[in-house]
Design an enzyme around this catalytic site. Structure first.
Site, PDB file in Angstrom:
ATOM      1  N   GLU A   1       0.769  -1.386  -0.078  1.00  5.21           N
ATOM      2  CA  GLU A   1      -0.058  -0.204   0.214  1.00  5.21           C
ATOM      3  C   GLU A   1       0.798   1.372   0.090  1.00  5.21           C
ATOM      4  O   GLU A   1       1.863   1.323   0.754  1.00  5.21           O
ATOM      5  CB  GLU A   1      -0.795   0.168   1.351  1.00  5.21           C
ATOM      6  CG  GLU A   1      -1.703  -1.181   1.402  1.00  5.21           C
ATOM      7  CD  GLU A   1      -2.456  -1.178   2.740  1.00  5.21           C
ATOM      8  OE1 GLU A   1      -3.603  -1.821   3.075  1.00  5.21           O
ATOM      9  OE2 GLU A   1      -2.148  -0.412   3.773  1.00  5.21           O
ATOM     10  N   CYS A   2       0.603   2.299  -0.577  1.00  8.12           N
ATOM     11  CA  CYS A   2       1.164   3.516  -0.770  1.00  8.12           C
ATOM     12  C   CYS A   2       2.764   3.551  -0.733  1.00  8.12           C
ATOM     13  O   CYS A   2       3.320   3.067  -1.699  1.00  8.12           O
ATOM     14  CB  CYS A   2       0.504   4.162   0.187  1.00  8.12           C
ATOM     15  SG  CYS A   2       0.821   6.057  -0.047  1.00  8.12           S
TER      16      CYS A   2
END
Length: 136
Positions: A89-90
Site C-alpha cells: 500500500e502507498c
C-alpha cells in the site's frame, strides 16, 4: 472463514508505519500470524513467511537507508520473483519500484505531514502516527 496457518511478514519501522488496525486484526482473526520486520534495519525477511505486507509510510524520507540495505532489498525481490504473495500500500508500493525519484519539495511536504501526524497537531488520518499500528 478460517485460513490455514499463514505467516505474514509485516514491515514496521520509521519508513513503514501506517496500517489500518482493522486490516491487521482481520488477518489475525482469520488465523494469520503477523511477523514484524524492519526494511531499514533487518537483513532478511522473517523465516518461513508465506506473505509480505508492505504498508504505508514515508519511504521517501528514508530512501538512502532503504537503498543501502541491499540484503533486505534482495530478499524482498527474491520473495516477489519467487511468486510470494505481496500486499503493498502507498509507501510499500513505492518501495517495490525500481527507482524512487525524490524532489526536494516532495520530501519537505512528506516531512511536514509526518510532523503533523505524529504530534504537531494534525488529524493523523485513519492510521499511522499516534493512532496507527506503529506501536501495536
Amino acid at each position: 472463514a478460517q485460513l490455514p496457518p499463514v505467516r505474514v511478514a509485516v514491515a514496521r519501522d520509521a519508513a513503514f508505519c501506517f496500517y489500518y488496525h482493522e486490516s491487521l486484526r482481520l488477518l489475525e482473526r482469520a488465523g494469520a500470524t503477523l511477523q514484524w520486520f524492519s526494511p531499514l534495519a533487518d537483513a532478511s525477511l522473517p523465516d518461513g513467511c508465506d506473505a509480505l505486507y508492505l504498508g504505508g509510510g514515508y519511504p521517501e524520507l528514508h530512501a538512502p537507508a532503504l537503498a543501502a540495505n541491499g540484503r533486505m532489498r534482495s530478499a524482498v525481490r527474491a520473495f516477489c520473483e519467487g511468486g510470494g504473495l505481496v500486499w503493498a500500500e502507498c509507501g510499500g508500493l513505492m518501495y517495490l519500484a525500481r527507482r524512487l525519484l525524490r524532489r526536494p519539495a516532495d520530501v519537505a511536504a512528506a516531512g511536514e505531514a509526518v510532523r503533523l501526524a505524529c504530534g504537531g497537531g494534525g488529524a493523523g488520518g485513519g492510521a499511522g502516527g499516534a493512532g496507527g499500528a506503529g506501536g501495536a
